[in-house]
Design an enzyme around this catalytic site. Sequence first.
Site, PDB file in Angstrom:
ATOM      1  N   ASP A 156      39.195  75.318  24.156  1.00 39.49           N
ATOM      2  CA  ASP A 156      38.057  75.863  24.895  1.00 39.49           C
ATOM      3  C   ASP A 156      38.448  76.093  26.348  1.00 39.49           C
ATOM      4  OD1 ASP A 156      36.570  73.466  26.730  1.00 39.49           O
ATOM      5  OD2 ASP A 156      37.890  72.770  25.131  1.00 39.49           O
ATOM      6  N   GLY A 194      43.202  69.856  28.661  1.00 40.84           N
ATOM      7  CA  GLY A 194      42.359  70.628  27.753  1.00 40.84           C
ATOM      8  C   GLY A 194      42.886  72.039  27.559  1.00 40.84           C
ATOM      9  N   GLU A 195      41.957  72.982  27.293  1.00 44.90           N
ATOM     10  CA  GLU A 195      42.286  74.401  27.177  1.00 44.90           C
ATOM     11  C   GLU A 195      43.230  74.702  26.021  1.00 44.90           C
ATOM     12  OE1 GLU A 195      43.652  75.760  31.024  1.00 44.90           O
ATOM     13  OE2 GLU A 195      42.249  74.424  32.037  1.00 44.90           O
ATOM     14  N   GLY A 196      43.301  73.816  25.024  1.00 47.42           N
ATOM     15  CA  GLY A 196      44.174  74.031  23.890  1.00 47.42           C
ATOM     16  C   GLY A 196      45.601  73.574  24.103  1.00 47.42           C
TER      17      GLY A 196
END
Length: 362
Positions: free
Chosen positions: A179, A322-324
Amino acid sequence: MSRLNLDDFSDLIERPDSGIRRDAEERRERLIVTPGSLGRLDELGEWLSTAQASVPVKPIVQPRVVLFAGDHGVAQLGVSARESGSAHRLVRATLEGESPVAVLARRAGVPVRIVDAGLDCDPELLPEEVVRHRVRRGSGRIDVEDALTIEETEAAVRLGMAIADEEADSGTDLVVLGDLSVGGTTPASTLIAALCGTDASVVTGRGGAGIDDLAWMRKCAAIRDALRRARPVLGDQLELLAAVGGADLAATTGFLLQSAVRRMPVILDGVVSAACALVGQRAAFRAPDWWLAGQVSGEPAQAKALDRMALNPLLDQGVTVGEGTGALLALPLVQAAAALAAELPERTEPVDSVEPVESDSD
């Protein structure tokens, strides 16, 4: 069009073929490397075989990073280290190759797809292929109001389903899911607390960018207030996502469920994808069989969600960005498992004829 019922996915999602798993296990017993000596790589290879319905397992040749983007109104309370409404900057950094996930994807040769489900910015700031699916501009402040209307929630879930179909139809054989959000860990933690029946303080973490103690207390209070709004609608996953989710979370949930329908395996990243997966599990209990947990994010809510789904993360490298990013770090491990399961030769002699190796430790 009749209202979407997420419980219908329970009839659409099947478990991977147990016969294929037995065949994969038997093949593993015949390989030249001692069973168990490759650790979790053995387990991953068998999991991929069942997901692909193929023995030996096929190599992963067309993986894709898919990132759902959105802003959350609760960020106005100072629960994030990032400025409210600034998720479009994360999107821009990824598009320009300047974010951690973009650097890793470029090095691995994996394409990245970004889907704007609910960014709070002028659409002209980003490419048309990113913003054309937007459900609404930002999501509501979940401590005092619904994140979405029911109609918007259904539209977001259907968006995620459509993206999953597009990826499956294009030949994507493994998705790295993440995300790009500001404030997203607050609704994610609320969903997990509601579904696990726990208190706000148990699930409140410090987010991908890290927050100080005062911000943590504000976040904990926001989750506590949101939980009061979540508990009355626990019986309906669509209403739950409307009350305390967000457009990007609803789209991610739809993506995960439809990916399971299409038998397309997914690597989960952090607490946001874990929360959506937990909602998906509530709707369809077989769905987690198609997902892997890529990494430990350090968020307490993620740990609770993965434990509830019996998903054991592949990596624990302390990656909190985060962010994949963490899920993408796990991709080479999955690819290695596939290569070993497919390419290691089988023994030519019967097992009984192999001479035991004596230990010199006595």
